[in-house]
Design a protein around this motif. Structure first.
Motif, PDB file in Angstrom:
ATOM      1  N   ALA A 197       0.819  -1.211   0.000  1.00  0.00           N
ATOM      2  CA  ALA A 197       0.000   0.000   0.000  1.00  0.00           C
ATOM      3  C   ALA A 197       0.853   1.262   0.000  1.00  0.00           C
ATOM      4  CB  ALA A 197      -0.927   0.010   1.219  1.00  0.00           C
ATOM      5  N   GLY A 198       2.136   1.133   0.307  1.00  0.00           N
ATOM      6  CA  GLY A 198       3.008   2.292   0.362  1.00  0.00           C
ATOM      7  C   GLY A 198       3.958   2.192   1.535  1.00  0.00           C
ATOM      8  N   PHE A 199       4.536   3.332   1.922  1.00  0.00           N
ATOM      9  CA  PHE A 199       5.537   3.365   2.976  1.00  0.00           C
ATOM     10  C   PHE A 199       5.172   4.435   4.000  1.00  0.00           C
ATOM     11  CE2 PHE A 199       7.426   1.625  -0.764  1.00  0.00           C
ATOM     12  CZ  PHE A 199       8.319   0.658  -0.319  1.00  0.00           C
ATOM     13  N   LEU A 200       5.538   4.181   5.258  1.00  0.00           N
ATOM     14  CA  LEU A 200       5.308   5.185   6.290  1.00  0.00           C
ATOM     15  C   LEU A 200       6.204   6.381   6.001  1.00  0.00           C
ATOM     16  CD1 LEU A 200       3.699   5.701   8.884  1.00  0.00           C
ATOM     17  CD2 LEU A 200       5.672   4.846  10.167  1.00  0.00           C
ATOM     18  N   ALA A 201       5.598   7.517   5.708  1.00  0.00           N
ATOM     19  CA  ALA A 201       6.342   8.663   5.194  1.00  0.00           C
ATOM     20  C   ALA A 201       7.202   9.339   6.245  1.00  0.00           C
ATOM     21  CB  ALA A 201       5.377   9.673   4.586  1.00  0.00           C
ATOM     22  N   THR A 202       6.756   9.342   7.483  1.00  0.00           N
ATOM     23  CA  THR A 202       7.500  10.008   8.547  1.00  0.00           C
ATOM     24  C   THR A 202       7.467   9.149   9.796  1.00  0.00           C
ATOM     25  OG1 THR A 202       5.535  11.190   9.314  1.00  0.00           O
ATOM     26  CG2 THR A 202       6.912  12.303   7.684  1.00  0.00           C
ATOM     27  N   GLU A 203       8.407   9.384  10.704  1.00  0.00           N
ATOM     28  CA  GLU A 203       8.344   8.708  11.997  1.00  0.00           C
ATOM     29  C   GLU A 203       7.013   9.037  12.665  1.00  0.00           C
ATOM     30  OE1 GLU A 203      11.651   9.962  14.312  1.00  0.00           O
ATOM     31  OE2 GLU A 203      13.049   8.568  13.362  1.00  0.00           O
ATOM     32  N   SER A 204       6.476   8.054  13.380  1.00  0.00           N
ATOM     33  CA  SER A 204       5.204   8.252  14.064  1.00  0.00           C
ATOM     34  C   SER A 204       5.357   7.833  15.521  1.00  0.00           C
ATOM     35  CB  SER A 204       4.105   7.424  13.387  1.00  0.00           C
ATOM     36  OG  SER A 204       2.841   7.717  13.917  1.00  0.00           O
ATOM     37  N   LEU A 205       5.088   8.747  16.432  1.00  0.00           N
ATOM     38  CA  LEU A 205       5.233   8.481  17.861  1.00  0.00           C
ATOM     39  C   LEU A 205       3.913   8.017  18.464  1.00  0.00           C
ATOM     40  CD1 LEU A 205       7.629  10.437  17.121  1.00  0.00           C
ATOM     41  CD2 LEU A 205       7.551  11.186  19.513  1.00  0.00           C
ATOM     42  N   PHE A 206       4.001   7.064  19.404  1.00  0.00           N
ATOM     43  CA  PHE A 206       2.793   6.620  20.098  1.00  0.00           C
ATOM     44  C   PHE A 206       3.143   6.185  21.514  1.00  0.00           C
ATOM     45  CE2 PHE A 206       4.549   2.844  18.105  1.00  0.00           C
ATOM     46  CZ  PHE A 206       4.371   1.826  19.051  1.00  0.00           C
ATOM     47  N   ALA A 207       2.160   6.279  22.394  1.00  0.00           N
ATOM     48  CA  ALA A 207       2.359   5.932  23.795  1.00  0.00           C
ATOM     49  C   ALA A 207       2.350   4.417  23.978  1.00  0.00           C
ATOM     50  CB  ALA A 207       1.267   6.564  24.651  1.00  0.00           C
ATOM     51  N   PRO A 208       3.202   3.875  24.851  1.00  0.00           N
ATOM     52  CA  PRO A 208       3.157   2.439  25.133  1.00  0.00           C
ATOM     53  C   PRO A 208       1.757   2.024  25.570  1.00  0.00           C
ATOM     54  CG  PRO A 208       5.126   3.423  26.084  1.00  0.00           C
ATOM     55  CD  PRO A 208       4.282   4.560  25.585  1.00  0.00           C
TER      56      PRO A 208
END
Length: 249
Positions: A197-208
């Motif tokens: 489907a594509g590539f993750l364009a940027t880093e993505s932050l998420f909480a544990p």
């Protein structure tokens, strides 16, 4: 628990710290998507947080697929890579055995070899480069050695290796067998994620503890496949989602 961050990509003119991004004009075609965090693995797809920066960080450049059932994005489940298992039986106490891959035969491998020693013997062949095999398990003879093909053989249905136990000594009729435990080449999923489907364009932050988060999908552009954060071979892409146009260098 969900962790959604506002994300809008309007214009970008630099590749920043993304060596996988080949386009010098940046991510000019990116869509906001929702990621299923339960499908991503720490240390592979994201870097765990630290006491100073507690959020986990999904790596930019991850190949993604869209789960047709959940409607969420997950790691791309491309063709399966070949896995073969080498087992030494008969409790040998000395000597060596050999493995033959695609017409090339290794030097003698010790009866009690570790996974690292088997890897070294295979990578000494002219048709196996460093990084073409990931070897685990062992040591012989008590524990089988597991060989997963990667690198130039990532996602390929390679020929099964053969083994010769002629030079093993001691024990009771020592022998070496090779079995294909996972055949390469077939799609590793059937839920839609087997289509790129594509590539993750940027880093993505998420909480544990989060199960979902937002991200930006690069679905039109140019990519250095060899520089993606996880192994990716564009030659193995059998299908893409409709409208996806990714060029590789």
């Amino acid at each position: 628990m969900n962790d959604f961050q506002p994300m809008t990509v309007l214009q970008e003119t630099a590749t920043a710290d993304r060596p996988w991004l080949a386009s010098l004009v940046g991510t000019h075609d990116a869509n906001t998507i929702t990621l299923d965090l339960t499908k991503f693995v720490a240390g592979v797809h994201y870097e765990p947080g630290t006491p100073y920066q507690p959020r986990n960080v999904l790596k930019s450049g991850l190949p993604l697929g869209l789960n047709d059932t959940s409607g969420l994005y997950e790691p791309y489940a491309g063709p399966t890579s070949e896995v073969q298992t080498v087992t030494v039986t008969g409790t040998p106490t000395g000597g060596t055995y050999t493995l033959t891959f695609s017409g090339q035969t290794t030097a003698g491998i010790a009866y009690n070899a570790t996974a690292a020693q088997v890897k070294t013997a295979l990578e000494a062949l002219s048709n196996i480069n460093p990084g073409d095999v990931v070897v685990s398990g062992g040591p012989h003879p008590g524990t089988p050695v597991v060989i997963a093909f990667a690198g130039q053989y990532l996602g390929e249905d390679v020929g099964q290796m053969t083994a010769s136990a002629t030079n093993l000594t001691g024990g009771t009729t020592p022998a070496v067998t090779v079995a294909t435990t996972t055949a390469g080449g077939g799609a590793s999923a059937s839920n839609g994620t087997e289509k790129l489907a594509g590539f993750l364009a940027t880093e993505s932050l998420f909480a544990p503890g989060s199960t979902k988060t937002s991200g930006a999908l690069l679905w039109h552009g140019e990519v250095f496949a060899a520089k993606c954060p996880i192994p990716f071979d564009p030659d193995d892409v059998a299908a893409t989602r409709p409208g996806v146009t990714i060029h590789y260098r």
